[in-house]
Design a protein around this motif. Structure first.
Motif, PDB file in Angstrom:
ATOM      1  N   LEU A  80     -29.125  -1.148  14.057  1.00 46.17           N
ATOM      2  CA  LEU A  80     -28.752  -2.546  14.588  1.00 46.17           C
ATOM      3  C   LEU A  80     -28.690  -3.429  13.576  1.00 46.17           C
ATOM      4  O   LEU A  80     -28.264  -4.558  13.889  1.00 46.17           O
ATOM      5  N   GLN A  81     -29.334  -3.181  12.203  1.00 44.87           N
ATOM      6  CA  GLN A  81     -29.234  -3.946  11.120  1.00 44.87           C
ATOM      7  C   GLN A  81     -27.964  -4.018  10.728  1.00 44.87           C
ATOM      8  O   GLN A  81     -26.992  -2.938  10.778  1.00 44.87           O
ATOM      9  N   GLN A  82     -27.272  -5.199  10.007  1.00 42.53           N
ATOM     10  CA  GLN A  82     -25.838  -5.376   9.492  1.00 42.53           C
ATOM     11  C   GLN A  82     -25.781  -4.452   8.335  1.00 42.53           C
ATOM     12  O   GLN A  82     -26.528  -4.267   7.506  1.00 42.53           O
ATOM     13  N   ARG A  88     -27.535  -8.785   6.227  1.00 45.19           N
ATOM     14  CA  ARG A  88     -28.830  -8.260   6.509  1.00 45.19           C
ATOM     15  C   ARG A  88     -29.844  -9.127   5.871  1.00 45.19           C
ATOM     16  O   ARG A  88     -31.043  -9.267   6.460  1.00 45.19           O
ATOM     17  N   ASP A  91     -30.550 -11.902   8.124  1.00 52.37           N
ATOM     18  CA  ASP A  91     -31.217 -11.568   9.599  1.00 52.37           C
ATOM     19  C   ASP A  91     -32.768 -11.376   9.016  1.00 52.37           C
ATOM     20  O   ASP A  91     -33.671 -11.905   9.983  1.00 52.37           O
ATOM     21  N   SER A 147     -29.373  -7.254  17.739  1.00 49.83           N
ATOM     22  CA  SER A 147     -30.015  -7.133  16.367  1.00 49.83           C
ATOM     23  C   SER A 147     -31.535  -7.160  16.452  1.00 49.83           C
ATOM     24  O   SER A 147     -31.809  -7.578  17.467  1.00 49.83           O
TER      25      SER A 147
END
Length: 222
Positions: A80-82, A88, A91, A147
């Motif tokens: 789910l993390q970029q 990231r 986020d 996310s």
């Protein structure tokens, strides 16, 4: 790998880890404790005396929900993390922002008097306005990609939906993006199943036990 989440049934920080685990379809056990009278074994293994804890293979104890969520995400593809480090990091910042929003929401719910309530109310409206400004077309915080920010903020928005139905804190029409975001989150099984079926009743009972100004607004009959 065996995972056990140590939980308190009303804790929004626990809930966001439950959402992450359920969204990623991870098998886990859960054990509920009474935070007002925590067992000795919990105090021995929890550095901060807080939930959630994630006990990995009965041995390693992870604490802090943001850390737990990143670990769960790291071990269960797709992530789910970029992938982009800058995205990231951004986020992670919004996850921290969501944590502060949860703390101020709690201050609102348990405010001891009218002044404390109004001060907390002013803070949370400013926070909601900032989130409204940050959101795009949705359905999720980062657009089409669910996310950890979504998992973080779902408990916050769930509680506001309950509170606003009982005592008008804000006009939903003033926050159309937030409203759409919550509607999308509320449709997810991972979110719906992250709390007990009688969650609203339990939350209101907790507020009545706390006393103070806020429960007089929220905890009465709808």
């Amino acid at each position: 790998m065996h995972l056990k989440l140590v939980s308190f049934d009303l804790c929004p920080f626990v809930q966001r880890s439950v959402i992450t685990l359920r969204y990623k379809q991870v098998d886990f056990d859960i054990e509920y404790i009474d935070l007002e009278n925590p067992p000795g074994w919990f105090l021995e293994i929890s550095p901060l005396g807080k939930v959630p804890l994630l006990i990995v293979d009965g041995e390693t104890v992870l604490f802090e929900s943001a850390v737990i969520n990143e670990f769960v995400d790291d071990i269960t593809p797709p992530r789910l993390q970029q992938e982009d480090p800058l995205a990231r990091a951004l986020d992670r910042g919004w996850v921290e922002y969501g944590s502060q929003c949860i703390m101020d929401q709690y201050a609102l719910m348990v405010a001891s008097d009218a002044q404390a309530f109004e001060e907390a109310h002013h803070r949370v409206l400013a926070q909601l306005a900032r989130l409204e400004q940050k959101l795009g077309g949705g359905p999720w915080f980062n657009g089409a990609h669910f996310s950890l920010v979504d998992a973080t903020c779902a408990p916050l928005l769930m509680r506001y939906a309950i509170l606003n139905r009982r005592h008008r804190l804000f006009d939903e029409d003033d926050y159309p993006r937030l409203h759409r975001w919550w509607q999308a989150l509320a449709e997810l099984e991972a979110v719906r199943g992250s709390v007990p079926e009688d969650f609203e009743d339990r939350l209101m009972a907790y507020l009545r036990r706390r006393g103070g100004y806020g429960p007089g607004s929220f905890a009465g009959q709808v």
